[in-house]
Design a protein around this motif. Structure first.
Motif, PDB file in Angstrom:
ATOM      1  N   TYR A 170      44.217  37.454  45.325  1.00  0.00           N
ATOM      2  CA  TYR A 170      42.852  37.892  45.562  1.00  0.00           C
ATOM      3  C   TYR A 170      42.374  38.682  44.357  1.00  0.00           C
ATOM      4  N   ILE A 171      41.099  38.930  44.320  1.00  0.00           N
ATOM      5  CA  ILE A 171      40.509  39.873  43.381  1.00  0.00           C
ATOM      6  C   ILE A 171      39.774  40.891  44.236  1.00  0.00           C
ATOM      7  N   ARG A 172      40.062  42.149  44.021  1.00  0.00           N
ATOM      8  CA  ARG A 172      39.404  43.231  44.761  1.00  0.00           C
ATOM      9  C   ARG A 172      38.519  43.988  43.784  1.00  0.00           C
ATOM     10  N   ILE A 173      37.230  44.094  44.125  1.00  0.00           N
ATOM     11  CA  ILE A 173      36.268  44.798  43.279  1.00  0.00           C
ATOM     12  C   ILE A 173      35.728  45.983  44.074  1.00  0.00           C
TER      13      ILE A 173
ATOM     14  N   LYS B 160      38.535  35.382  46.727  1.00  0.00           N
ATOM     15  CA  LYS B 160      39.475  34.427  46.149  1.00  0.00           C
ATOM     16  C   LYS B 160      38.714  33.688  45.058  1.00  0.00           C
ATOM     17  N   ARG B 161      39.282  33.700  43.886  1.00  0.00           N
ATOM     18  CA  ARG B 161      38.669  33.090  42.716  1.00  0.00           C
ATOM     19  C   ARG B 161      38.267  31.643  42.999  1.00  0.00           C
TER      20      ARG B 161
ATOM     21  N   GLN C  25      35.479  30.648  34.976  1.00  0.00           N
ATOM     22  CA  GLN C  25      34.117  31.204  34.908  1.00  0.00           C
ATOM     23  C   GLN C  25      34.037  32.490  35.735  1.00  0.00           C
ATOM     24  N   ILE C  26      34.712  32.494  36.884  1.00  0.00           N
ATOM     25  CA  ILE C  26      34.758  33.679  37.732  1.00  0.00           C
ATOM     26  C   ILE C  26      35.507  34.793  36.998  1.00  0.00           C
TER      27      ILE C  26
ATOM     28  N   GLU D 161      41.056  45.029  40.844  1.00  0.00           N
ATOM     29  CA  GLU D 161      42.486  44.788  41.032  1.00  0.00           C
ATOM     30  C   GLU D 161      42.638  43.305  41.321  1.00  0.00           C
ATOM     31  N   SER D 162      43.723  42.738  40.884  1.00  0.00           N
ATOM     32  CA  SER D 162      43.943  41.331  41.211  1.00  0.00           C
ATOM     33  C   SER D 162      45.406  41.074  41.502  1.00  0.00           C
ATOM     34  N   LYS D 163      45.609  40.100  42.342  1.00  0.00           N
ATOM     35  CA  LYS D 163      46.953  39.647  42.668  1.00  0.00           C
ATOM     36  C   LYS D 163      46.942  38.131  42.513  1.00  0.00           C
TER      37      LYS D 163
END
Length: 156
Positions: free
Chosen positions: A67-70, A27-28, A41-42, A59-61
């Motif tokens: 969330y951000i999925r890396i 989570k950012r 910044q994130i 991917e991001s939602k």
């Protein structure tokens, strides 16, 4: 002294390594709070340091449950990697993106340090006395020619 972007990048890469094959979901706002910085910044770190040419898929939602999925992406072999990089190059490429591709090839041990240094040396924008569009097209053509050549091992 290292800047906050470098520290965040190192933290995220270490977390990805520790997660094994599982994608990293963050989570950012939580990461921003951890590093006492603003969420943008994130965003900056993820957009500039976790790109496809560097070997990551993001991917991001957005929203409350966002969330951000890396995920670290790995081609099956070096041939797949070269083909993937050729697709990324396309018809034109800026110097920074070209250098990122070359660094990834070195990081994935698809090319030697010497090959990487030679390739980076010919990506420099000062070598092309042309307008930006033409310069980026010439750079792409040269990079693709090198990648096509490197796809195949030398026959002795």
């Amino acid at each position: 002294m290292r800047n906050i972007s470098d520290i965040i990048e190192d933290y995220l890469k270490a977390t990805i390594r520790n997660s094994g094959d599982d994608p990293l979901e963050i989570k950012r706002s939580e990461i921003a709070k951890k590093f006492q910085c603003v969420p943008s910044q994130i965003n900056y770190v993820i957009q500039t340091r976790f790109t496809l040419e560097k070997g990551y898929q993001v991917e991001s939602k957005r929203g409350g449950g966002g969330y951000i999925r890396i995920m670290k992406v790995s081609p099956h072999d070096h041939l797949d990697l070269f083909d993937q990089m050729i697709k990324i190059v396309g018809e034109n490429i800026d110097q920074h993106t070209a250098e990122n591709i070359i660094i990834r090839l070195f990081d994935e041990q698809a090319i030697t340090k010497r090959e990487a240094n030679l390739m980076i040396s010919v990506m420099d924008r000062t070598l092309y006395n042309a307008n930006i569009n033409h310069r980026d097209e010439v750079r792409a053509n040269i990079l693709i020619a090198m990648l096509q050549t490197l796809k195949y091992k030398e026959l002795t």
